[in-house]
Structures are given as structure tokens and as C-alpha cells.
Design an enzyme around this catalytic site. Structure first.
Site, PDB file in Angstrom:
ATOM      1  N   CYS A  85    -134.887  32.632  36.781  1.00 30.75           N
ATOM      2  CA  CYS A  85    -135.228  32.308  35.390  1.00 30.75           C
ATOM      3  C   CYS A  85    -135.267  30.806  35.116  1.00 30.75           C
ATOM      4  CB  CYS A  85    -134.245  32.985  34.449  1.00 30.75           C
ATOM      5  SG  CYS A  85    -134.242  34.766  34.667  1.00 30.75           S
TER       6      CYS A  85
ATOM      7  N   HIS B 114    -135.019  29.961  27.741  1.00 32.54           N
ATOM      8  CA  HIS B 114    -135.467  31.136  28.494  1.00 32.54           C
ATOM      9  C   HIS B 114    -135.120  32.363  27.664  1.00 32.54           C
ATOM     10  CE1 HIS B 114    -135.760  34.309  31.338  1.00 32.54           C
ATOM     11  NE2 HIS B 114    -134.453  34.462  31.456  1.00 32.54           N
TER      12      HIS B 114
ATOM     13  N   ASN C  80    -137.812  40.000  28.827  1.00 36.18           N
ATOM     14  CA  ASN C  80    -137.488  38.875  29.695  1.00 36.18           C
ATOM     15  C   ASN C  80    -138.562  38.799  30.790  1.00 36.18           C
ATOM     16  OD1 ASN C  80    -136.443  37.216  31.699  1.00 36.18           O
ATOM     17  ND2 ASN C  80    -134.356  38.002  31.540  1.00 36.18           N
TER      18      ASN C  80
HETATM   19  C1  LIG Z   1    -127.398  44.284  29.770  1.00 35.47           C
HETATM   20  C2  LIG Z   1    -126.653  44.241  28.436  1.00 35.47           C
HETATM   21  C3  LIG Z   1    -127.651  44.308  27.304  1.00 35.47           C
HETATM   22  C4  LIG Z   1    -125.720  45.429  28.370  1.00 35.47           C
HETATM   23  O1  LIG Z   1    -125.006  45.374  27.160  1.00 35.47           O
HETATM   24  P1  LIG Z   1    -123.441  45.678  27.157  1.00 35.47           P
HETATM   25  O2  LIG Z   1    -122.999  45.623  25.749  1.00 35.47           O
HETATM   26  O3  LIG Z   1    -122.805  44.742  28.124  1.00 35.47           O
HETATM   27  O4  LIG Z   1    -123.414  47.161  27.623  1.00 35.47           O
HETATM   28  P2  LIG Z   1    -122.631  47.781  28.856  1.00 35.47           P
HETATM   29  O5  LIG Z   1    -123.192  47.298  30.144  1.00 35.47           O
HETATM   30  O6  LIG Z   1    -121.170  47.596  28.597  1.00 35.47           O
HETATM   31  O7  LIG Z   1    -123.016  49.276  28.668  1.00 35.47           O
HETATM   32  C5  LIG Z   1    -122.624  49.995  27.544  1.00 35.47           C
HETATM   33  C6  LIG Z   1    -123.087  51.414  27.714  1.00 35.47           C
HETATM   34  O8  LIG Z   1    -124.524  51.463  27.560  1.00 35.47           O
HETATM   35  C7  LIG Z   1    -125.098  52.166  28.660  1.00 35.47           C
HETATM   36  N1  LIG Z   1    -126.438  51.639  28.919  1.00 35.47           N
HETATM   37  C8  LIG Z   1    -126.833  50.698  29.807  1.00 35.47           C
HETATM   38  N2  LIG Z   1    -128.162  50.527  29.716  1.00 35.47           N
HETATM   39  C9  LIG Z   1    -128.618  51.368  28.763  1.00 35.47           C
HETATM   40  C10 LIG Z   1    -129.882  51.636  28.224  1.00 35.47           C
HETATM   41  N3  LIG Z   1    -130.990  50.996  28.635  1.00 35.47           N
HETATM   42  N4  LIG Z   1    -129.980  52.571  27.246  1.00 35.47           N
HETATM   43  C11 LIG Z   1    -128.884  53.210  26.797  1.00 35.47           C
HETATM   44  N5  LIG Z   1    -127.653  53.008  27.276  1.00 35.47           N
HETATM   45  C12 LIG Z   1    -127.512  52.076  28.251  1.00 35.47           C
HETATM   46  C13 LIG Z   1    -124.135  51.910  29.802  1.00 35.47           C
HETATM   47  O9  LIG Z   1    -124.283  52.883  30.795  1.00 35.47           O
HETATM   48  C14 LIG Z   1    -122.798  51.996  29.094  1.00 35.47           C
HETATM   49  O10 LIG Z   1    -122.468  53.323  28.920  1.00 35.47           O
HETATM   50  P3  LIG Z   1    -120.921  53.813  29.082  1.00 35.47           P
HETATM   51  O11 LIG Z   1    -120.182  53.078  28.003  1.00 35.47           O
HETATM   52  O12 LIG Z   1    -121.030  55.277  28.860  1.00 35.47           O
HETATM   53  O13 LIG Z   1    -120.530  53.412  30.454  1.00 35.47           O
HETATM   54  C15 LIG Z   1    -125.801  42.944  28.317  1.00 35.47           C
HETATM   55  O14 LIG Z   1    -124.749  42.961  29.226  1.00 35.47           O
HETATM   56  C16 LIG Z   1    -126.596  41.708  28.525  1.00 35.47           C
HETATM   57  O15 LIG Z   1    -127.403  41.346  27.699  1.00 35.47           O
HETATM   58  N6  LIG Z   1    -126.372  40.987  29.641  1.00 35.47           N
HETATM   59  C17 LIG Z   1    -127.191  39.851  29.987  1.00 35.47           C
HETATM   60  C18 LIG Z   1    -128.462  40.373  30.562  1.00 35.47           C
HETATM   61  C19 LIG Z   1    -129.477  39.312  30.831  1.00 35.47           C
HETATM   62  O16 LIG Z   1    -129.825  38.576  29.962  1.00 35.47           O
HETATM   63  N7  LIG Z   1    -129.981  39.260  32.068  1.00 35.47           N
HETATM   64  C20 LIG Z   1    -130.998  38.384  32.479  1.00 35.47           C
HETATM   65  C21 LIG Z   1    -130.480  37.003  32.570  1.00 35.47           C
HETATM   66  S1  LIG Z   1    -131.718  35.928  33.076  1.00 35.47           S
END
Ligand SMILES: CC(C)(COP(=O)(O)OP(=O)(O)OC[C@H]1O[C@@H](n2cnc3c(N)ncnc32)[C@H](O)[C@@H]1OP(=O)(O)O)[C@@H](O)C(=O)NCCC(=O)NCCS
Length: 330
Positions: free
Chosen positions: A113, A257, A287
């Protein structure tokens, strides 16, 4: 030492719009979950048979048109992507061929990224030292063909989209200038956001066994990425400000980004600025990795959000972990 300015900017995204509701039909997810956690409403995914270089060529044509230049005027291509058309050679060589350019220098860079800002920094050095006069810097990605679009891959699949953006760098005789670039990496985190396969550690590099285990899909520790992103973005933006004796109030627009709306909002809060000073189009594209900053820059410019003489700051964070910033007087 020469000064570098950006004279052209353009972007291109595939026509096919994939909404959160479309994804609901493919995997166990909901529009509400995606919007609440990421701010994404839709993204663009290519039709089969389209390559990353095809998107790049269209974005490059638009950037060249804004500069009033022809493909043959370019003397270096820097192509930022982690999804090249082929394992090798890089997609930069395909752009050279498809645009009918001379036998110039061209290479790909793989810094996820942050790659577009790394590309700007590289191009800037070539212009500063007089090694090149016109540099085409591209950020382009096709993420959609590499995602696990089943429920098992839902955490990643809902985030990513396809697209391309490009800029033209030239020598500056005016106040317009790339003021600084700052580049960073911490390889300790390389497994927190990565695609392991194909890998030189295995022979063959890809096999049915590796595919069955899904080790070719990108994997992410979302919480670790989030935690680091909201620290590194403000840090590297402040580094750009300090290096140029600027304060955040001097900046017309921060163009980060586009990783996640919640990350962008937290970065704005930590910088003590409103969302009107930070560009966001993640709701429409998701993204797009190395393409997200040039697409955002191109749209912000078209919307008149910055003009000649304005200071803009580009900032990135991503796999590696890598992070980077560029301060530009437009
Ligand atoms: C990915 C992201 C949105 C997940 O959000 P979060 O609040 O951390 O959520 P979690 O990973 O704790 O997951 C919460 C629940 O949602 C579920 N879940 C994950 N993806 C899902 C989706 N697409 N739809 C529905 N539920 C989903 C998980 O399985 C988890 O379920 P559980 O509680 O039963 O285990 C967040 O961590 C994030 O934004 N991270 C940065 C990602 C990023 O920007 N990456 C690129 C960088 S360049």
C-alpha cells in the site's frame, strides 16, 4: 539539484460495480457489517481477461493528456503494484509495449500500500539528479482475482477493489515542487498482512496441496494492522510537516491511502483536523492498495480540492509493515 513537480494526473477504474449486497449473495456477510467496520459501500472488480497493465495504460493516457505529453516523451516508468499481470516480467514492461514507448527504463516496485509514495520518491530522485526528464509513476492493482470470495475469506474479500492511477513527474521551474518524501519499513510484521504462496521456499512454488490449504490467499491480522496504521499514519505525516517547517493548518488536503474509513477518521482525530481536510473515497472503491492514493489524488484534483500553490500531504501504511509520506506544493 533539480526540483520535481507533478504535471499530470489521471485514474481509471473498471466499469463493473460490486456492491456489499452483491457480496452478501456470495459469502456470510452483511452490508451493515461492512459499512460499520470499513465505510465501504461498493468497489470495482475487473471482468476476466483484463490485466493490471490494461488499467494502468488507461490511467497513464489520462495523466499524459493532462501534461500535454505523448507516450514517447516518457523516459522512465515506475510501476507500483503487488498484483502484476504475471509472476515476471513486471507490468511496467507491458505498459512500455502497450503505449508504444521507446526502449526506456521501466521497473515494478512491490511495497504494497505504500508503493505509490515509494514510486514518487524514486521518480523524484531521478528528476533531481537529471537522470530522467519525464517519469511516469503508476499505482495499479487487480485484487479481485486473488481473493477468497467464500465465507472463509470474508474478512479480506470485502475490503479490496481494482483500479489504477498515474502521475507525470517533470523538472520544476516554478514554486510547484515535491518538498519531501519519507519512507519506512518494519519487516518484523511481514506475516501480519501477506500472501505466502507462490513461494521460493517450496518446490514446486505452488501445488494442489498449497492451493487446497488456501495458502495463496492474502491473510491479515486485522486488529494488528489497525493498531499500527493509526499510529504510523500520524507519525509519518508529522515527519513530513516537521521536515518542511509546516503545521497541519498549512495543509490544504491530506490524501491518505484508503485502507478503511475508521482508520482515516482516527488519523484525522489524532492530527486534530476535520474530515473536510482529509480525502476519502473508500465508500466507492474499497482498498485498491498501491492505486488508492493516485485515484484519490486524481479525484480530489478534479473536485477542485487543491489548486496551484496549495500544500498537500500523501500518506500510506500497509503490508510489510511499510509506511511513507510525501509533502507536495502543487
Ligand atoms: C478487518 C476489520 C474491519 C475487522 O474489524 P474488527 O472490528 O477488528 O473485527 P474482528 O476481526 O474482531 O471480527 C469481528 C467479527 O466479525 C466477523 N467478520 C469478519 N469479517 C466479516 C465480514 N466480512 N462480514 C461479517 N462478519 C465478519 C469475524 O469473524 C468476527 O466474528 P466473531 O466475533 O464471531 O469471531 C478491522 O480489523 C480493520 O479494519 N483492520 C485493518 C484492515 C486494513 O485496513 N487492512 C489493509 C491495510 S493496508
Amino acid at each position: 539539484m533539480n526540483k520535481t513537480k507533478i504535471t499530470g494526473i489521471g485514474h481509471f477504474v473498471p466499469e463493473r460495480v460490486v456492491t456489499n449486497f452483491d457480496l452478501e449473495k456470495q459469502m456470510d456477510t452483511t452490508n451493515d457489517w461492512i459499512i460499520e467496520r470499513t465505510g465501504i459501500e461498493e468497489r470495482r472488480w475487473v471482468e476476466p481477461g483484463v490485466g493490471t497493465s490494461d488499467l494502468a495504460v488507461e490511467a497513464s493516457k489520462r495523466a499524459l493528456a493532462m501534461s500535454g505529453l505523448k507516450p514517447k516523451d516518457v523516459d522512465l516508468i515506475v510501476f507500483a503494484t503487488l498484483t502484476p499481470d504475471y509472476a515476471f516480467p513486471g507490468s511496467s514492461v507491458l505498459v512500455q509495449k502497450k503505449l508504444g514507448m521507446d526502449h526506456i527504463g521501466a521497473f515494478d516496485i512491490t511495497v504494497a500500500c505504500s508503493a505509490f509514495i515509494y514510486g514518487i520518491s524514486i521518480g523524484d530522485q531521478f528528476i533531481k539528479t537529471g537522470q530522467a526528464e519525464i517519469v511516469l509513476v503508476i499505482g495499479a492493482e487487480i485484487q479481485s482475482t486473488g481473493l477468497d470470495a467464500s465465507s472463509a475469506g470474508r474478512d479480506m474479500a470485502v475490503l479490496f477493489g481494482d483500479g489504477a492511477g498515474a502521475v507525470i513527474l517533470q523538472k520544476s521551474d516554478s514554486e510547484s515542487e515535491i518538498l519531501s518524501t519519507h519512507l519506512h519499513v518494519d519487516g518484523n510484521f511481514h506475516k501480519e498482512l501477506w500472501a505466502e504462496v507462490p513461494t521460493a521456499l517450496e518446490n514446486p512454488r505452488i501445488s494442489k496441496e498449497l492451493l487446497d490449504a488456501g495458502r495463496h490467499y492474502p491473510r491479515m491480522n486485522g486488529r494488528e494492522v489497525f493498531r499500527n496504521a493509526v499510529t504510523r499514519f500520524p507519525q509519518v505525516i508529522n515527519e513530513a510537516l516537521d521536515a518542511n517547517g509546516l503545521s497541519i493548518a498549512d495543509v490544504a488536503l491530506v490524501i491518505p491511502h484508503q485502507a478503511n474509513l475508521r482508520i482515516t477518521q482516527m488519523v484525522a482525530k489524532r492530527l486534530k483536523i476535520g474530515m473536510d481536510q482529509v480525502y476519502s473515497n473508500i465508500h466507492r472503491y474499497g482498498n485498491t492498495t498501491a492505486a488508492s492514493i493516485p485515484i484519490a489524488m486524481s479525484e480530489a484534483y478534479s473536485e477542485g480540492l487543491f489548486k496551484k500553490g496549495d500544500i498537500i500531504i500523501l500518506a500510506a501504511f500497509g503490508a510489510g509493515f511499510t509506511w511513507a509520506s510525501a509533502a507536495i506544493r502543487w
